[in-house]
Design an enzyme around this catalytic site. Structure first.
Site, PDB file in Angstrom:
ATOM      1  N   HIS A  78       0.863  -1.203   0.000  1.00 37.51           N
ATOM      2  CA  HIS A  78       0.000   0.000   0.000  1.00 37.51           C
ATOM      3  C   HIS A  78       0.889   1.240   0.000  1.00 37.51           C
ATOM      4  O   HIS A  78       1.467   1.603   1.019  1.00 37.51           O
ATOM      5  CB  HIS A  78      -0.894   0.011   1.252  1.00 37.51           C
ATOM      6  CG  HIS A  78      -1.866   1.150   1.301  1.00 37.51           C
ATOM      7  ND1 HIS A  78      -3.189   0.978   1.648  1.00 37.51           N
ATOM      8  CD2 HIS A  78      -1.734   2.476   1.063  1.00 37.51           C
ATOM      9  CE1 HIS A  78      -3.803   2.151   1.625  1.00 37.51           C
ATOM     10  NE2 HIS A  78      -2.941   3.084   1.271  1.00 37.51           N
TER      11      HIS A  78
ATOM     12  N   HIS B 251       1.377   5.427  -1.735  1.00 38.03           N
ATOM     13  CA  HIS B 251       0.950   6.553  -2.570  1.00 38.03           C
ATOM     14  C   HIS B 251       2.204   7.168  -3.175  1.00 38.03           C
ATOM     15  O   HIS B 251       2.975   7.828  -2.468  1.00 38.03           O
ATOM     16  CB  HIS B 251       0.220   7.598  -1.725  1.00 38.03           C
ATOM     17  CG  HIS B 251      -1.006   7.061  -1.055  1.00 38.03           C
ATOM     18  ND1 HIS B 251      -2.253   7.127  -1.628  1.00 38.03           N
ATOM     19  CD2 HIS B 251      -1.163   6.386   0.117  1.00 38.03           C
ATOM     20  CE1 HIS B 251      -3.137   6.542  -0.828  1.00 38.03           C
ATOM     21  NE2 HIS B 251      -2.505   6.079   0.244  1.00 38.03           N
TER      22      HIS B 251
ATOM     23  N   LYS C  90      -9.537  -0.248  -5.663  1.00 37.53           N
ATOM     24  CA  LYS C  90      -9.590   0.403  -4.362  1.00 37.53           C
ATOM     25  C   LYS C  90     -10.956   1.010  -4.110  1.00 37.53           C
ATOM     26  O   LYS C  90     -11.464   1.771  -4.930  1.00 37.53           O
ATOM     27  CB  LYS C  90      -8.522   1.502  -4.340  1.00 37.53           C
ATOM     28  CG  LYS C  90      -8.469   2.279  -3.052  1.00 37.53           C
ATOM     29  CD  LYS C  90      -7.696   1.559  -1.993  1.00 37.53           C
ATOM     30  CE  LYS C  90      -7.854   2.259  -0.661  1.00 37.53           C
ATOM     31  NZ  LYS C  90      -6.660   2.303   0.132  1.00 37.53           N
TER      32      LYS C  90
ATOM     33  N   HIS D  21     -10.482   1.073   1.920  1.00 38.16           N
ATOM     34  CA  HIS D  21     -10.271   2.074   2.964  1.00 38.16           C
ATOM     35  C   HIS D  21     -11.501   1.975   3.863  1.00 38.16           C
ATOM     36  O   HIS D  21     -12.544   2.536   3.564  1.00 38.16           O
ATOM     37  CB  HIS D  21     -10.141   3.478   2.359  1.00 38.16           C
ATOM     38  CG  HIS D  21      -9.830   4.508   3.398  1.00 38.16           C
ATOM     39  ND1 HIS D  21      -8.596   5.081   3.531  1.00 38.16           N
ATOM     40  CD2 HIS D  21     -10.582   5.022   4.412  1.00 38.16           C
ATOM     41  CE1 HIS D  21      -8.603   5.919   4.558  1.00 38.16           C
ATOM     42  NE2 HIS D  21      -9.802   5.895   5.107  1.00 38.16           N
TER      43      HIS D  21
ATOM     44  N   HIS E  51      -4.620  -0.729   6.113  1.00 38.04           N
ATOM     45  CA  HIS E  51      -4.177   0.056   7.270  1.00 38.04           C
ATOM     46  C   HIS E  51      -5.107  -0.054   8.482  1.00 38.04           C
ATOM     47  O   HIS E  51      -5.644   0.944   8.962  1.00 38.04           O
ATOM     48  CB  HIS E  51      -3.954   1.530   6.894  1.00 38.04           C
ATOM     49  CG  HIS E  51      -5.015   2.152   5.994  1.00 38.04           C
ATOM     50  ND1 HIS E  51      -6.344   2.153   6.306  1.00 38.04           N
ATOM     51  CD2 HIS E  51      -4.912   2.787   4.804  1.00 38.04           C
ATOM     52  CE1 HIS E  51      -7.012   2.775   5.349  1.00 38.04           C
ATOM     53  NE2 HIS E  51      -6.156   3.158   4.419  1.00 38.04           N
TER      54      HIS E  51
ATOM     55  N   ASP F  11       1.212   2.575   3.640  1.00 35.14           N
ATOM     56  CA  ASP F  11       0.367   3.758   3.438  1.00 35.14           C
ATOM     57  C   ASP F  11       1.209   5.026   3.424  1.00 35.14           C
ATOM     58  O   ASP F  11       0.759   6.077   3.862  1.00 35.14           O
ATOM     59  CB  ASP F  11      -0.741   3.837   4.496  1.00 35.14           C
ATOM     60  CG  ASP F  11      -1.834   4.818   4.091  1.00 35.14           C
ATOM     61  OD1 ASP F  11      -1.860   5.246   2.918  1.00 35.14           O
ATOM     62  OD2 ASP F  11      -2.655   5.170   4.957  1.00 35.14           O
TER      63      ASP F  11
HETATM   64  C1  NCD Z   1      -3.734   8.967   2.031  1.00 36.63           C
HETATM   65  C2  NCD Z   1      -3.234  10.010   1.044  1.00 36.63           C
HETATM   66  O1  NCD Z   1      -2.673  11.021   1.471  1.00 36.63           O
HETATM   67  O2  NCD Z   1      -3.399   9.818  -0.176  1.00 36.63           O
HETATM   68  N1  NCD Z   1      -3.863   9.578   3.317  1.00 36.63           N
HETATM   69  C3  NCD Z   1      -3.881   8.949   4.506  1.00 36.63           C
HETATM   70  O3  NCD Z   1      -4.119   9.613   5.515  1.00 36.63           O
HETATM   71  N2  NCD Z   1      -3.634   7.673   4.617  1.00 36.63           N
HETATM   72  C4  NCD Z   1      -5.007   8.375   1.563  1.00 36.63           C
HETATM   73  C5  NCD Z   1      -5.391   7.149   2.344  1.00 36.63           C
HETATM   74  O4  NCD Z   1      -4.831   6.073   2.157  1.00 36.63           O
HETATM   75  O5  NCD Z   1      -6.275   7.263   3.191  1.00 36.63           O
HETATM   76 ZN    ZN Z   2      -3.454   5.015   1.675  1.00 30.79          ZN
END
Ligand code: NCD
Ligand code: ZN
Length: 366
Positions: free
Chosen positions: A15, A17, A101, A138, A182, A254
């Site tokens: 996971h 970003h 997702k 999520h 998460h 995450d």
């Molecule tokens: C994530 C993001 O910034 O894209 N933020 C987070 O707080 N985890 C999005 C997500 O996975 O919820």
């Molecule tokens: Zn995330």
């Protein structure tokens, strides 16, 4: 006495970003150093919900992989109202996409295109079940229709999602592979422990390392994330399941970069932890005597691969028990991104013998 060294198969991050465009020049190289593959979240400003956007995004990621490094992005599609059955079929046939997702609308950063009612996506879920695409969730519910105050307390959102949505999903799609991403609460841990073999969960470094008390300290000012970091009993339960060798929990960092400016102005949700993520997991597993019994390797390198149906990676990564001083922030071009640890020190570091890894897991540390 020699410092303890441990070597494990190079992990995947289930996971992450990576964001887009210029920032990929920062996020992709640091991810490649630590991870052989990574499940790439599709919550770009324009959600990745069709194959042409997905392939272009994947190419932009691959263009930022440093020469000589092997890295495979495990792509995901964002379930929006525009996602089609044909896209799912093309996704499966492409071999590039591991799953889709589900963001409840407005639950977190860039989730405004999400879906609040799973009854709106019955055909999508049925097709995913048939094709064997993983549903990455999520798991937070925002609103309570039966309550005049509407918004559910931030600490209860995960629990409410599990209570109200998971039973529906499981009853309707008993063979759908699901990862509850998460997880952050004792309630979620117990749910996973009692769920069937097609349901798994990821756990982040920050939910294992911090508690809600830390959010109110100096380092904590950048620790807002979704789901929010919870209390000590919740953390205890997360540590218990992660370090137990339980097969259906695994790494998913995450890691979600936001600039200091975004954090200060909007308190954006998301914590960037890629450079330290494995060291933090190590710190915790070491503290709970869960390295020598093999449970660290299970959580980090094998459980996720088994659940996803991937081979264990051949490459190795090695760590040494010696101090790692975290930088307060990472600077990349005009981006300043706060680190998860602030300027604190932890007791595990990368072993310099790693040919593609080093202490300065990054550029321009401050
Ligand atoms: C994530 C993001 O910034 O894209 N933020 C987070 O707080 N985890 C999005 C997500 O996975 O919820
Ligand atoms: Zn995330």
């Amino acid at each position: 006495m020699e410092n303890k060294v441990i070597t494990i198969p190079k992990p995947n991050d289930y996971h992450i970003h990576l964001r887009d465009n210029e920032l990929l020049g920062f996020t992709v190289p640091v991810c490649c150093k630590n991870y052989r593959k990574a499940t790439v979240m599709p919550n770009l400003e324009k959600p990745v919900d069709n194959m042409s956007d997905l392939i272009e995004y994947r190419n932009r990621i691959l263009n930022n992989v440093p020469l000589g490094m092997n890295f495979e992005p495990l792509m995901t599609l964002y379930i929006t109202k525009n996602l089609t059955i044909n896209t799912l079929i093309d996704a499966k046939n492409s071999g590039l996409v591991v799953g889709c997702k589900l963001y409840p609308a407005n639950a977190t950063t860039n989730s405004s295109y999400g879906i609040s009612d799973i009854n709106q996506i019955n055909d999508i879920l049925k097709t995913m079940e048939d094709l064997g695409l993983i549903l990455l969730i999520h798991g937070e519910q925002l609103n309570d229709e039966n309550d005049e105050y509407g918004e559910i307390d931030i600490i209860d959102r995960e629990k409410e999602f599990i209570i109200n949505t998971m039973p529906k999903l499981i009853t309707k799609y008993p063979n759908l592979k699901i990862v509850l991403e998460h997880i952050s609460s004792e309630f979620a841990v117990k749910y996973i422990e009692n769920s069937s073999d097609n349901i798994a969960a990821t756990i982040t470094p920050h939910h294992l390392y911090y508690t809600i008390n830390d959010i109110f300290t100096k380092t904590g000012k950048y620790l807002n994330c979704c789901p929010v970091i919870k209390g000590r009993n919740d953390r205890k339960a997360l540590i218990r399941i992660a370090t137990s060798g339980f097969p259906r929990v695994f790494i998913g960092t995450d890691s979600a970069p936001h600039t200091i400016q975004q954090k200060q102005e909007n308190n954006n949700a998301g914590i960037f932890n890629t450079p330290e993520s494995l060291l933090i997991y190590l710190e915790i597993f070491d503290k709970y005597d869960s390295i020598d019994n093999g449970n660290f390797e299970k959580f980090i390198s094998t459980n996720g691969a088994k659940f996803y149906g991937l081979p264990i990676n051949d490459e190795k990564l090695s760590f040494i028990k010696t101090n790692y001083q975290s930088p307060n922030q990472y600077n990349y071009n005009n981006f300043i991104i706060p680190s998860m640890l602030g300027d604190n020190t932890i007791s595990w570091n990368y072993n310099n013998n790693n040919n593609n890894n080093n202490n300065n897991n990054n550029n321009n540390n401050e």
